[in-house]
Design a protein around this motif. Structure first.
Motif, mmCIF file in Angstrom:
data_model
loop_
_atom_site.group_PDB
_atom_site.id
_atom_site.type_symbol
_atom_site.label_atom_id
_atom_site.label_comp_id
_atom_site.label_asym_id
_atom_site.label_seq_id
_atom_site.Cartn_x
_atom_site.Cartn_y
_atom_site.Cartn_z
ATOM 1 N N TYR A 168 0.971 -0.837 0.063
ATOM 2 C CA TYR A 168 -0.014 -0.075 -0.410
ATOM 3 C C TYR A 168 0.731 1.107 -0.156
ATOM 4 C CZ TYR A 168 -3.688 -2.762 1.098
ATOM 5 O OH TYR A 168 -4.766 -3.929 0.913
ATOM 6 N N ASP B 198 1.615 5.759 -1.396
ATOM 7 C CA ASP B 198 0.519 7.208 -2.215
ATOM 8 C C ASP B 198 0.877 7.460 -3.041
ATOM 9 O OD1 ASP B 198 0.531 7.798 0.232
ATOM 10 O OD2 ASP B 198 2.387 9.019 0.760
ATOM 11 N N ASP B 199 0.096 7.621 -3.725
ATOM 12 C CA ASP B 199 0.028 7.584 -5.684
ATOM 13 C C ASP B 199 0.614 8.024 -6.305
ATOM 14 O OD1 ASP B 199 -2.802 6.329 -5.577
ATOM 15 O OD2 ASP B 199 -3.807 8.055 -5.291
ATOM 16 N N LYS C 124 -4.219 1.796 -2.684
ATOM 17 C CA LYS C 124 -4.172 3.100 -1.993
ATOM 18 C C LYS C 124 -4.097 2.330 -1.021
ATOM 19 C CE LYS C 124 -6.569 5.474 -5.739
ATOM 20 N NZ LYS C 124 -7.074 6.767 -5.902
ATOM 21 N N TRP C 125 -3.915 3.583 0.670
ATOM 22 C CA TRP C 125 -3.886 3.777 1.860
ATOM 23 C C TRP C 125 -5.679 3.115 1.972
ATOM 24 C CZ3 TRP C 125 -0.245 2.760 4.682
ATOM 25 C CH2 TRP C 125 1.025 3.573 3.941
#
Length: 86
Positions: free
Chosen positions: A40, A42-43, A59-60
């Motif tokens: 998981y 960050d974008d 994504k988180w």
């Protein structure tokens, strides 16, 4: 540096979080390590982990983001500087 803090997460919260994470995370078996894993992040960050392309990054989740925030706050309180676990 690794810290072990008993009761960092209250027992009820920790047990509930573990149950949720085990059910809801997108686990897969890594054939090279023979371990279940999931990634998981960050974008806006390019990741590479043990030959797993960053397209497999998820994504988180709200729960992971909450735990992440708790860890970042703990680190700030211990070290006096911000850290971003991405």
């Amino acid at each position: 540096c690794v810290y072990y803090i008993p009761k960092f997460l209250e027992n009820e919260y920790a047990n509930s979080a573990l149950e949720c994470l085990m059910k809801e995370m997108n686990w897969f078996e890594n054939e090279k390590t023979n371990r279940a894993q999931v990634l998981y992040g960050d974008d806006d960050v390019d990741y590479s982990y043990f030959n797993v392309p960053n397209t497999t990054m998820h994504k988180w989740t709200p729960l992971l983001a909450e735990i992440r925030h708790k860890l970042e706050r703990f680190y700030f309180e211990k070290k006096g500087r911000a850290v971003n676990f991405n």
